[in-house]
Design a protein around this motif. Structure first.
Motif, short mmCIF file in Angstrom:
data_model
loop_
_atom_site.label_atom_id
_atom_site.label_comp_id
_atom_site.label_asym_id
_atom_site.label_seq_id
_atom_site.Cartn_x
_atom_site.Cartn_y
_atom_site.Cartn_z
N ASP A 1 0.83 -1.21 0.00
CA ASP A 1 0.00 0.00 0.00
C ASP A 1 0.86 1.26 0.00
O ASP A 1 0.56 2.24 -0.70
N ILE A 2 1.92 1.26 0.79
CA ILE A 2 2.81 2.43 0.85
C ILE A 2 3.45 2.66 -0.52
O ILE A 2 3.47 3.79 -1.03
N HIS A 3 3.97 1.63 -1.13
CA HIS A 3 4.64 1.77 -2.43
C HIS A 3 3.66 2.09 -3.55
O HIS A 3 4.05 2.67 -4.57
N SER A 4 2.39 1.75 -3.37
CA SER A 4 1.40 2.14 -4.38
C SER A 4 1.12 3.64 -4.32
O SER A 4 0.69 4.24 -5.30
N ILE A 5 1.38 4.25 -3.16
CA ILE A 5 1.20 5.70 -2.98
C ILE A 5 2.47 6.44 -3.39
O ILE A 5 2.43 7.46 -4.07
N ASP A 6 3.62 5.93 -2.97
CA ASP A 6 4.92 6.53 -3.29
C ASP A 6 5.96 5.42 -3.37
O ASP A 6 6.40 4.90 -2.34
N LYS A 7 6.35 5.09 -4.57
CA LYS A 7 7.29 3.97 -4.76
C LYS A 7 8.71 4.31 -4.35
O LYS A 7 9.57 3.42 -4.27
N ASN A 8 8.98 5.60 -4.09
CA ASN A 8 10.33 6.02 -3.73
C ASN A 8 10.59 6.04 -2.23
O ASN A 8 11.68 6.40 -1.79
N VAL A 9 9.59 5.69 -1.44
CA VAL A 9 9.75 5.69 0.02
C VAL A 9 10.67 4.55 0.45
O VAL A 9 10.56 3.43 -0.05
N ASN A 10 11.57 4.87 1.34
CA ASN A 10 12.43 3.84 1.94
C ASN A 10 11.73 3.25 3.16
O ASN A 10 11.35 3.99 4.06
N ILE A 11 11.57 1.95 3.17
CA ILE A 11 10.89 1.27 4.27
C ILE A 11 11.87 0.34 4.96
O ILE A 11 12.53 -0.47 4.31
N LYS A 12 11.95 0.46 6.26
CA LYS A 12 12.79 -0.45 7.04
C LYS A 12 11.89 -1.20 8.02
O LYS A 12 11.11 -0.59 8.74
N VAL A 13 12.01 -2.51 8.05
CA VAL A 13 11.15 -3.35 8.87
C VAL A 13 11.90 -3.81 10.11
O VAL A 13 13.06 -4.23 10.04
N TYR A 14 11.22 -3.70 11.25
CA TYR A 14 11.75 -4.19 12.53
C TYR A 14 10.77 -5.23 13.06
O TYR A 14 9.56 -4.99 13.07
N ARG A 15 11.29 -6.33 13.49
CA ARG A 15 10.44 -7.40 14.02
C ARG A 15 10.61 -7.47 15.53
O ARG A 15 11.72 -7.71 16.01
N ASP A 16 9.53 -7.22 16.24
CA ASP A 16 9.53 -7.27 17.71
C ASP A 16 10.58 -6.33 18.31
O ASP A 16 11.25 -6.65 19.28
N CYS A 17 10.72 -5.15 17.69
CA CYS A 17 11.62 -4.08 18.15
C CYS A 17 13.11 -4.39 17.99
O CYS A 17 13.94 -3.57 18.40
#
Length: 287
Positions: A25-41
């Protein structure tokens, strides 16, 4: 908005279906956004948080509180997406996350600053300090007998309660453990502290609302066993109750994303009344 962190509670999203849904959903709005995923902090701390424009928390209230603890002094705002139980702190349900993300990128939101608590005590070696967004709880062990707690407010003796423990909460935390113990619901715009005795033997034991600048000091008579300190339900520490536990407003604030269509009283109706009655097998009579 160029850098977004997503902290996901892996126990609530085992196959990461919700996580991938939000990333798409985020990339469908702005494909240039950098996303970093954290699992359980894991990997998410104050320094890491400062590199992000926003932290999206995917889980329930406990996940938001755990995230808050890990990024304590960071100014980066948090947006909660509920895939947990009540999710009272969350602004977004997974069913309307796409609309919420569109509003986020359009700048159609505000950032609320919520008061936090700080508690401190002397463990015999040093002064320990902990901050919480919801509450600080001093209580007995589950299988031990009730304790007596002496309460001082601004260095003046207030009362002695004999019971399971004492809860001190912010207005944000008033709908948590405090509410379960019979304490009042407090609107989050009020900068106050609430002290609630837990299941006291005294019929006159009631909550008291205090100015947020108050200093609360609690000691246990330690008649039987040690007492335990819990902050936001995220840690449980055995402490010497003879040493005062001091609780006051923290210098830190928690910044939370808020959308204008999320009315507090509607949230109360939906999450405190409707969901709870649903879990208890009752039919909610409201609209």
């Amino acid at each position: 908005m160029k850098n977004i962190g997503i902290n996901v509670n892996t126990t609530k999203d085992l196959n990461e279906k919700m996580l991938n849904f939000i990333i798409e959903d985020i990339h469908s709005i702005d494909k240039n956004v950098n996303i970093k995923v954290y699992r359980d902090c894991v990997g998410l701390d104050e320094n890491e948080s400062d590199t992000l424009d926003i932290i999206i928390v995917l889980g329930g209230d406990g996940t938001i509180l755990n995230t808050s603890k890990n990024v304590l002094r960071s100014k980066t705002p948090i947006l909660g997406v509920n895939i947990g139980h009540l999710g009272f702190l969350a602004q977004v349900e997974i069913s309307n996350v796409k609309t919420a993300l569109e509003r986020l990128f359009a700048g159609e939101y505000t950032v609320e600053e919520r008061d936090m608590l700080q508690c401190s005590y002397d463990d015999g070696n040093k002064i320990r300090k902990y901050d919480g967004l919801n509450d600080v709880v001093l209580c007995r062990k589950v299988n031990s007998r009730i304790q007596r707690y002496d309460i001082y407010i601004n260095n003046t003796f207030y009362n002695t309660f004999r019971g399971d423990g004492i809860i001190v909460c912010t207005s944000t935390g008033s709908t948590g453990y405090n509410l379960s113990a019979g304490g009042p619901i407090i609107h989050p715009s009020l900068n106050v502290l609430c002290l609630t005795p837990m299941y006291s033997q005294g019929l006159t034991a009631r909550s008291i609302i205090l100015d947020s600048s108050s200093l609360i000091s609690i000691t246990s008579r330690k008649e039987f066993e040690d007492v335990y300190l819990s902050v936001d339900g995220q840690l449980c520490i055995k402490i010497n109750g003879l040493n005062p536990l001091k609780i006051s407003r923290s210098e830190n604030k928690r910044r939370l994303i808020k959308f204008s269509n999320n009315n507090y009283f509607n949230t109360l109706k939906e999450k405190i009344t409707f969901k709870v009655k649903g879990y208890e097998g009752e039919i909610y009579e409201g609209n």
